[in-house]
Write an enzyme that holds these catalytic residues in place. Structure first.
Site, PDB file in Angstrom:
ATOM      1  N   HIS A   1      24.882  14.071 -12.277  1.00 61.95           N
ATOM      2  CA  HIS A   1      23.689  15.228 -12.146  1.00 61.95           C
ATOM      3  C   HIS A   1      22.847  14.422 -11.589  1.00 61.95           C
ATOM      4  O   HIS A   1      22.389  13.139 -11.662  1.00 61.95           O
ATOM      5  CB  HIS A   1      23.411  15.846 -13.477  1.00 61.95           C
ATOM      6  CG  HIS A   1      22.542  14.998 -14.313  1.00 61.95           C
ATOM      7  ND1 HIS A   1      21.091  14.802 -14.214  1.00 61.95           N
ATOM      8  CD2 HIS A   1      22.877  14.148 -15.561  1.00 61.95           C
ATOM      9  CE1 HIS A   1      20.922  13.922 -15.141  1.00 61.95           C
ATOM     10  NE2 HIS A   1      21.873  13.650 -15.734  1.00 61.95           N
ATOM     11  N   CYS A   2      21.604  15.195 -10.584  1.00 61.02           N
ATOM     12  CA  CYS A   2      20.437  14.992 -10.389  1.00 61.02           C
ATOM     13  C   CYS A   2      19.516  15.724 -11.001  1.00 61.02           C
ATOM     14  O   CYS A   2      19.664  16.152 -12.102  1.00 61.02           O
ATOM     15  CB  CYS A   2      20.696  15.086  -8.722  1.00 61.02           C
ATOM     16  SG  CYS A   2      20.732  16.847  -8.224  1.00 61.02           S
ATOM     17  N   MET A   3      18.206  15.800 -10.382  1.00 61.17           N
ATOM     18  CA  MET A   3      17.242  16.467 -10.795  1.00 61.17           C
ATOM     19  C   MET A   3      17.659  18.065 -11.301  1.00 61.17           C
ATOM     20  O   MET A   3      17.177  18.480 -12.444  1.00 61.17           O
ATOM     21  CB  MET A   3      15.857  16.349 -10.230  1.00 61.17           C
ATOM     22  CG  MET A   3      15.314  15.024 -10.245  1.00 61.17           C
ATOM     23  SD  MET A   3      13.706  15.121  -9.541  1.00 61.17           S
ATOM     24  CE  MET A   3      14.294  15.458  -7.787  1.00 61.17           C
TER      25      MET A   3
END
Length: 467
Positions: free
Chosen positions: A25-27
């Protein structure tokens, strides 16, 4: 929709587990790398909490928003852990495979390999596999740097004047890079394996090896850069990932992006320096002392036992726990004294398979052995283990005897290796004593061949059983 329920619905649409190569995941997004790309994107977009779906090259990105992306990813990764074999979570496990059905059946070994993996999928062995998964991405670096350093050492012995040349020094510097940055790499991978943010694990690894620690004291005790090595990094990164997941459950999703990493680093910085570095230092020193003392005091006997037992350890799935030990020994001494010993098991496989090739009258078995022998010489033993020696039974024992004899030679001369992830002939340049390593390899070939020739074997062919 609760985050766990949303993760389960996403898993249902993009699954089964074998279709998911990686989940991160990223932000704001859950990022999935899938083998099969034709998933129902419209169904994903209709899920409550999903803001959008985007295909970026091979990566499927599911937009969830800050905070929520991390929590859904954590739940999704937990579902993957529940279904490592590709089945959907909650479904009853398949019947445990009967390994006796493979007796005498020589072939490519894929089905036998999968059957053994299924039987070894116990919590303890899966944990060791997870630990090994931290170091597997580092293997190309270990191979490249180890071989480069080993070849440079050979060249230096042949022509010492080359050591002062700038080109030679740059190559030498390149050969040490993976070991110089190992704490950062291990921290990154450990956090990822345990469900945390990789960069936070990498930051804790960097803290442990930070040169600025040399000028600091804590409660009157001077701090030492790099103390505890790989062991301290594993403890800090793994427990930091667990702390991160706990904090993430408590903080509001809107503040997760800012508050969670702040608290994790703030808390784990002191825990790392006050607890994990000292504990890791004692553990690292104990591992190094135990390994070197066992080989130096036990000599050939220790090598015989370790070389002979390695193939059964592979079959039990517990050999994965040796990877961090090799890495710690390389970080501590510049080489691992265990790898050359254990690599002799592959040499025993080569000798045993060659005996099978010359002894059998079945052309199909000859073809299987002939296709697997070249990669066996290069240190890739799975085709020989699962395709030839293990199904035939007694050749597997012959291979163990060959590995024991070669291991005795390696231990007697205390040969070390500065690389990981390779075996057989390619390991030779990175060893501390190339002639003795090659001698041990030849011994493992020869003894594995003789032991298998004497033990004999039974094979299944189209016409039944034959000796």
């Amino acid at each position: 929709m609760e985050n766990k329920e949303l993760a389960r619905e996403i898993f249902r649409i993009v699954g089964p587990g074998e279709n998911v190569r990686q989940a991160s995941h990223c932000m704001t997004r859950l990022r999935l790398q899938l083998d099969r790309q034709d998933v129902d994107r419209d169904a994903l977009k209709k899920l409550p909490g999903v803001m959008g779906v985007n295909q970026a090259g091979p990566e499927l990105q599911i937009i969830l928003g800050p905070g929520k992306a991390a929590q859904v990813t954590e739940a999704f990764q937990a579902l993957l852990q529940e279904a490592p074999d590709g089945t959907e979570p909650g479904k009853p496990d398949a019947q445990e495979p009967d390994l006796r059905a493979f007796a005498g059946k020589v072939g490519d070994g894929k089905e036998l390999h999968e059957a053994i993996r299924a039987r070894n999928a116990t919590p303890g062995k899966l944990f060791l596999k997870r630990i090994a998964g931290i170091f597997v991405p580092l293997i190309p670096g270990f191979i490249g740097c180890g071989l480069l350093t080993g070849i440079l050492n050979i060249v230096r012995r042949l022509d010492p004047q080359l050591a002062g040349h700038g080109f030679f020094q740059i190559l030498g510097l390149a050969g040490s890079t993976v070991f110089w940055g190992m704490n950062l790499f291990v921290g990154w991978n450990a956090a990822r394996e345990f469900g945390g943010s990789p960069v936070l694990g990498g930051a804790l690894g960097a803290l442990i090896s930070h040169p600025g620690l040399a000028g600091l004291t804590l409660y009157g005790q001077p701090l030492t850069p790099g103390r505890g090595g790989v062991v301290a990094v594993l403890l800090a990164a793994a427990l930091g990932a667990l702390l991160e997941k706990k904090i993430r459950r408590m903080v509001p999703e809107a503040l997760d992006l800012f508050l969670t990493p702040f608290l994790v680093l703030g808390i784990m910085a002191f825990a790392t320096l006050c607890v994990f570095q000292p504990v890791g230092g004692w553990a690292a020193e104990g591992i190094g002392y135990a390994a070197t003392e066992a080989v130096s005091r036990g000599g050939a006997f220790t090598g015989f036992v370790l070389g002979g037992l390695f193939l059964p350890l592979v079959m039990l799935g517990v050999h994965q726990g040796l990877t961090p030990i090799h890495a710690q020994l390389i970080a501590q001494y510049g080489y691992t004294i265990l790898l050359p010993i254990l690599a002799m098991a592959g040499g025993g496989q080569v000798g045993a398979a060659l005996a099978v090739y010359l002894k059998t009258k079945d052309p199909r078995i000859r073809k299987v052995v002939a296709s697997a022998l070249p990669v066996g010489l290069l240190g890739v033993g799975e085709p020989l283990i699962y395709g030839v020696t293990l199904p035939l039974g007694r050749p597997f024992i012959g291979a163990c005897i060959g590995g024991a004899a070669g291991g005795a030679v390696q231990a007697a001369f205390q040969v070390g290796a500065g690389a990981l992830g390779i075996s057989g002939l390619p390991l030779a340049p990175s060893t501390t004593n190339v002639p003795m390593y090659l001698l041990g390899l030849l011994v493992s070939y020869g003894v594995g061949f003789l032991a298998t020739w004497v033990l004999g074997f039974e094979e299944k062919s189209a016409g039944g059983m034959q000796s």
